[in-house]
Design a protein around this motif. Structure first.
Motif, short mmCIF file in Angstrom:
data_model
loop_
_atom_site.label_atom_id
_atom_site.label_comp_id
_atom_site.label_asym_id
_atom_site.label_seq_id
_atom_site.Cartn_x
_atom_site.Cartn_y
_atom_site.Cartn_z
N THR A 179 0.81 -1.23 0.00
CA THR A 179 0.00 0.00 0.00
C THR A 179 0.84 1.28 0.00
OG1 THR A 179 -0.16 0.03 2.43
CG2 THR A 179 -1.87 -1.17 1.22
N SER A 199 0.53 3.70 -3.32
CA SER A 199 -0.74 4.43 -3.47
C SER A 199 -0.88 5.48 -2.37
CB SER A 199 -1.92 3.47 -3.44
OG SER A 199 -1.94 2.72 -2.25
N GLU A 200 -0.46 5.14 -1.15
CA GLU A 200 -0.55 6.09 -0.05
C GLU A 200 0.35 7.31 -0.29
OE1 GLU A 200 0.54 3.64 3.20
OE2 GLU A 200 -1.44 2.72 3.42
N LEU A 239 -1.16 9.47 -3.12
CA LEU A 239 -2.35 10.19 -2.67
C LEU A 239 -1.96 11.37 -1.78
CD1 LEU A 239 -4.81 7.25 -1.90
CD2 LEU A 239 -5.07 9.01 -3.67
N GLU A 281 4.99 -4.27 -9.32
CA GLU A 281 3.64 -4.62 -9.74
C GLU A 281 3.67 -5.13 -11.18
OE1 GLU A 281 0.40 -5.83 -9.38
OE2 GLU A 281 0.53 -4.35 -7.76
#
Length: 269
Positions: free
Chosen positions: A49, A52-53, A56, A121
């Protein structure tokens, strides 16, 4: 040769913990204990995560995000310091759209910086690796360079690879699906020239041809502009400046420009 790690660990770290580890190395990032740096990236992979954190958080301040990411839309800067920076690179299958040339797919090239990269990824890009002796290369476009095949591999999930600056030539092939790599990059104060090559991509290949110089020398670029605007004695001024720096790579770039120029009198009236 380029180094590859396939490491197993259940431990997970945050981006902040990776930063603390790298900061502790000061000016020796990716110089001392590469194995530990590779393991830290592998532990970061287990944190599913953090990326994405981080993005953001950046997007919460659009102005800061824009300032942090002045590059191509393929690359997102995650952290920058005096000695290194961390970025995420996105790799997508080509679809014939304008702008896909930013991915440098199927374009043999070297790097003039050290790069430790993690497959974070997706299936990751496939790459063919060669090595060459930068010190034996003048750097002229069209020059023939001796190369040695190393391997064909893939930056798959969790795999960590280290590309040596001005030694490894690699060719990236598109991944089958959306992929992301996490890079730790160590730029150099005095960067070597960086090249793209024309070459047959087979294990038997022993020679490549320099197609393009990818590294530009700022004083030479300024000199080109000055010459185009009619400034007199540009070549001599550039030569004097480069000679004062003692930078042999800069000298080569300047000499190439002056050969192109075939110095001629300018009408400055």
């Amino acid at each position: 040769m380029a180094i590859t790690w396939d490491l197993e660990t259940d431990a997970s770290i945050s981006l902040g913990e990776l930063i603390v580890f790298l900061d502790a190395q000061g000016g020796r990032v990716l110089t001392d204990d590469l194995d530990s740096a590779a393991m830290m990236l592998r532990r970061l992979y287990n944190n599913r995560t953090f990326l994405s954190e981080t993005l953001l958080q950046q997007l919460a301040n659009p102005a800061a995000f824009k300032a942090m990411n002045p590059y191509t839309p393929q690359v997102f800067m995650l952290h920058r310091t005096e000695h290194y920076f961390i970025r995420a690179a996105v790799w997508t299958p080509p679809e014939g759209r304008t702008g896909e040339e930013i991915f440098f797919y199927e374009d043999p090239h070297d790097h003039n910086f050290e790069l430790l990269t993690l497959g974070y990824e997706g299936p990751g890009y496939e790459t063919v690796l060669y090595e060459y002796d930068h010190d034996q290369v003048v750097g002229d476009v069209g020059e023939i360079v001796d190369v040695r095949f190393l391997e064909r591999t893939r930056l798959s999930r969790g795999r960590v690879m280290f590309y040596r600056d001005s030694k490894d030539i690699h060719v990236q092939f598109p991944s089958e699906d959306f992929s992301i790599s996490i890079n730790v990059v160590v730029p150099k104060m005095q960067m070597n020239r960086q090249y793209s090559f024309d070459m047959d991509l087979s294990p038997e290949t022993t020679r490549a041809v320099i197609r393009e110089n990818l590294m530009f020398h700022t004083p030479t670029v300024i000199s080109r502009l000055a010459y185009a605007m009619g400034v007199p004695d540009v070549a001599a001024k550039l030569q004097d400046f480069v000679a004062s720096t003692g930078d042999l790579n800069a000298q080569r770039i300047a000499d190439e420009f002056i050969r192109e120029l075939q110095v001629r009198p300018l009408d400055t009236a």
